[in-house]
Motif scaffolding. Structure first.
Motif, PDB file in Angstrom:
ATOM      1  N   ALA A 171      -2.236  13.634  -1.915  1.00 48.72           N
ATOM      2  CA  ALA A 171      -1.186  13.587  -2.936  1.00 48.72           C
ATOM      3  C   ALA A 171      -0.383  12.284  -2.954  1.00 48.72           C
ATOM      4  N   PRO A 172       0.069  11.756  -1.800  1.00 43.31           N
ATOM      5  CA  PRO A 172       0.855  10.506  -1.865  1.00 43.31           C
ATOM      6  C   PRO A 172       0.085   9.350  -2.490  1.00 43.31           C
ATOM      7  N   ALA A 173      -1.174   9.174  -2.103  1.00 45.86           N
ATOM      8  CA  ALA A 173      -1.984   8.095  -2.683  1.00 45.86           C
ATOM      9  C   ALA A 173      -2.289   8.379  -4.142  1.00 45.86           C
ATOM     10  N   ALA A 174      -2.595   9.630  -4.458  1.00 44.61           N
ATOM     11  CA  ALA A 174      -2.903   9.992  -5.841  1.00 44.61           C
ATOM     12  C   ALA A 174      -1.727   9.676  -6.756  1.00 44.61           C
ATOM     13  N   ALA A 175      -0.525   9.961  -6.297  1.00 46.34           N
ATOM     14  CA  ALA A 175       0.667   9.683  -7.107  1.00 46.34           C
ATOM     15  C   ALA A 175       0.822   8.184  -7.357  1.00 46.34           C
ATOM     16  N   LEU A 176       0.529   7.370  -6.333  1.00 46.97           N
ATOM     17  CA  LEU A 176       0.616   5.918  -6.514  1.00 46.97           C
ATOM     18  C   LEU A 176      -0.405   5.420  -7.528  1.00 46.97           C
TER      19      LEU A 176
END
Length: 296
Positions: A171-176
């Motif tokens: 999720a953190p990378a996907a959001a970026l």
């Protein structure tokens, strides 16, 4: 089991584009990555067999979506010269998972700026933009699915909790990247697939891609005969309903010998501690032993 020499050089060469500066995953000391060392992601992405098989499966799913397919095939060098493109994709995955957070954030911002320039229309007239959230969600979902299923099928089975964790950890990378609706669990992936299925379609490009993956020199010479079997291993984990849409019929089934070889290769690769690879260097950066990820 520790390994180096030619195998280490091959693994590092596979993710290092000739036209890109090297990335030092060992510095700065103590800077965390977007995912934690004890994550399922760090365990999965260390395995080169899972990365190859899972990456091929993910691209099959991406190419089933007409807007993604057009963007990939018309705005990249994949068709003309697949190896550099594969290396750039592999390096991006390694930086996203193992790189220090500052390096990952900078790289992802650069990818987004590049994607801002990618737009067009499919042969059927459907408009697309590379940074369209809907398309980014699908690309992120297919990547998570591919890597997870490849590891689960050919390296080591993962329980339901770990499978859900793997999706959530992205999720953190996907959001970026801008994929704000990427799935956070197996159930969410299955719901997204069911919702997307009516928009997927057959294309000869899928078969062109599979042919490229079978004949492009990716593996070391002694193991190159495995490559076409690993491509079939990737087809084998594509959801049956998508295989049906794409006409990936029984001719693409994984034979029993190929299946045993894929599992042997995946399990063997999971025991090799290869000095200088992103997983090992990231462990050193975080003050962990080089074999930290290989003790499980």
């Amino acid at each position: 089991m520790h390994s180096g020499g030619l195998l280490a050089k091959w693994v590092k060469d596979l993710i290092q584009p000739d036209d890109a500066p090297g990335v030092d995953f060992g510095v700065p000391a103590g800077e965390p990555a977007l995912a934690a060392p004890d994550s399922v992601s760090w365990r999965v992405f260390k395995n080169p067999v899972a990365l190859f098989v899972g990456g091929v499966a993910a691209v099959i799913l991406e190419l089933a979506e007409p807007r993604v397919r057009t963007g990939v095939w018309e705005h990249s060098s994949f068709r003309r010269d697949p190896l550099p493109r594969l290396k750039r994709t592999g390096l991006a995955a390694m930086v996203t998972v193992y790189g220090p957070r500052s390096a990952a954030e900078a790289m992802i911002a650069g990818v987004r700026r590049m994607h801002d320039r990618v737009a067009g229309a499919t042969p059927a007239g459907a408009a697309y933009r590379a940074n369209d959230v809907d398309l980014l969600d699908w690309v992120q979902a297919t990547a998570s699915f591919g890597f997870l299923e490849a590891y689960h099928a050919y390296v080591a089975p993962l329980d339901a909790a770990d499978r859900d964790r793997f999706y959530a950890e992205a999720a953190p990378a996907a959001a970026l990247y801008g994929a704000t609706g990427a799935p956070l669990s197996v159930a969410q992936w299955e719901a997204q697939l069911a919702d997307r299925l009516p928009t997927l379609e057959r294309s000869d490009i899928v078969f062109e891609f599979l042919d490229l993956m079978g004949r492009t020199a990716l593996l070391p010479v002694p193991t190159r005969s495995l490559q076409r079997g690993l491509v079939r291993a990737a087809v084998a984990i594509v959801p049956p309903e998508v295989r049906a849409v794409l006409d990936l019929d029984r001719a693409w089934d994984l034979g029993p010998v190929e299946g045993r070889l894929a599992r042997w290769a995946g399990r063997a690769a999971d025991r090799l501690v290869i000095a200088g690879t992103p997983a090992v260097e990231a462990c050193r950066r975080m003050g962990l032993p080089a074999d930290y990820l290989y003790r499980r």
